[in-house]
Design an enzyme around this catalytic site. Structure first.
Site, PDB file in Angstrom:
ATOM      1  CB  SER A 237      -0.953  -0.035   1.193  1.00 43.96           C
ATOM      2  OG  SER A 237      -1.962   0.930   1.077  1.00 43.96           O
ATOM      3  CG  ASP A 307      -6.938  -2.081  -3.854  1.00 41.83           C
ATOM      4  OD1 ASP A 307      -7.492  -1.205  -3.170  1.00 41.83           O
ATOM      5  OD2 ASP A 307      -5.771  -2.466  -3.643  1.00 41.83           O
ATOM      6  CG  HIS A 340      -5.826  -2.123  -0.087  1.00 37.09           C
ATOM      7  ND1 HIS A 340      -5.147  -1.552  -1.134  1.00 37.09           N
ATOM      8  CD2 HIS A 340      -5.235  -1.639   1.029  1.00 37.09           C
ATOM      9  CE1 HIS A 340      -4.206  -0.756  -0.683  1.00 37.09           C
ATOM     10  NE2 HIS A 340      -4.240  -0.790   0.642  1.00 37.09           N
TER      11      HIS A 340
END
Length: 371
Positions: A237, A307, A340
């Protein structure tokens, strides 16, 4: 109640939720876990349904409706699981397309670890050395080292930065299955904290990333590493953003105050579910796509097509920018059904991706040896 919860989990795994904040947060947290390990939800669903039949609790129309809902949810969870299992051939295809046919290796997934111990990341042959200081910012400048207990000499280095929107997160939460796997293969792996917003901002995060690289070049030999064998940088991330910026600004004195002469170049970069665009006040120097350069190191970028936090177009933009100018290969892996933060557990998806990262790093190291 179990059937209803299983149905919600299934929907949250199969569909990217863009609703009100409370619904989004709830769906994100459940999907974070069960999209990677749907079999755990299946275990619970099967156990509760079986118990209800054994105890004679299935008598009314409502009970049978719950059984039907459980069956539909189970079918949906099987779909979620199949998406994860499909990752392995897609990773191999991405590697072969970017690096050349035969660059990938077919491996058997560690079924016992995935199906029975997905939460247990530690390995008996790996030692973790905690909370080593690499800077003067207290606990935000601490790192952990993972190394094989036998300390074989000459291993490469893998540096990881956690995610958390640059305002939260810590070093011992993400990509641990990868760090332990690589350390068990003789690598020296480093996972580092870094300074966070709002107390700190750009370029403090990037300076910290450079400090970690400098620390690795000076100290990793103590744990069996040889930086000449390779210094690879990765992140999840926001950490993927940091890793990308660090890889694209090698030896830039603007980001190395007080250690300008240290080599902060890296052998390759790996971005996992990364936000890879501009992030600070529109400053183009925080946008990896604007920093793409002919001498960029090889990149591997992996992103889930579901995501919830970073649209797929974001990492694709960096892939396009790099491929347009860089002389090094760029591997792009789009993970079917991936959400994610897919790098938390031993799952079919992440284990297959770790296999691909192993092949990628092996290819890069072999190319460097022969050139």
């Amino acid at each position: 109640m179990t059937a209803v919860l299983a149905a919600l989990i299934t929907v949250f795994c199969l569909v990217r939720i863009r609703g009100p904040q409370p619904l989004f947060y709830f769906s994100y947290r459940l999907g974070l876990v069960f999209n990677e390990i749907p079999h755990v939800a299946l275990y619970g669903l099967a156990a509760s349904t079986t118990l209800a039949f054994v105890e004679g609790d299935i008598a009314t129309a409502a009970d049978w409706a719950a059984v039907a809902l459980a069956a539909v949810s189970a079918a949906g969870l099987v779909v979620v699981a199949r998406r994860g299992i499909r990752t392995a051939p897609l990773v191999r295809r991405a590697l072969d397309e970017a690096l050349g046919e035969g660059s990938s290796t077919r491996r058997r997934p560690p079924l016992a670890r995935i199906l029975l111990r997905p939460f247990f990341r530690r390995r008996g042959d790996v030692k973790r050395v905690r909370n080593l200081s690499y800077g003067d910012a207290g606990r935000r400048n601490l790192l952990d080292v993972y190394h094989h207990r036998s300390r074989p000499e000459g291993g490469p280095v893998l540096i990881h930065f956690h995610g958390g929107h640059f305002d939260q997160g810590r070093k011992d939460t993400q990509s641990l299955p990868m760090l332990y796997r690589f350390a068990s293969k003789g690598w020296v792996c480093i996972s580092a904290n870094y300074r966070l917003q709002p107390a700190f901002s750009y370029p403090d995060h990037l300076i910290d990333a450079k400090k970690v690289i400098a620390w690795a070049r000076e100290h990793a030999k103590t744990y069996g590493a040889d930086p000449e064998a390779g210094v690879f940088i990765t992140g999840s991330s926001a950490g993927g953003h940091m890793a990308s910026l660090a890889a694209l600004t090698p030896n830039d004195p603007a980001y190395q105050p007080g250690f300008e002469e240290v080599d902060t170049s890296v052998t390759a970069a790996i971005a996992l579910n990364g936000y890879l665009g501009v992030y600070f006040d529109g400053d183009p120097t925080t946008d990896p796509t604007k920093l793409a350069r002919p001498d960029a190191p090889p990149f591997l970028i992996a992103h889930g097509d579901l995501d919830e936090l970073v649209p797929i177009e974001n990492p694709k933009a960096l892939v396009t920018a790099l491929r347009s100018v860089s002389t090094s290969p760029v591997v792009y892996v789009e993970l079917p059904g991936g959400h994610h933060a897919f790098d938390l557990f031993h799952s079919f998806r992440f284990e297959a991706l770790i296999d691909g990262i192993e092949d990628f790093t092996a290819w890069v190291r072999e190319r460097n040896r022969t050139t």
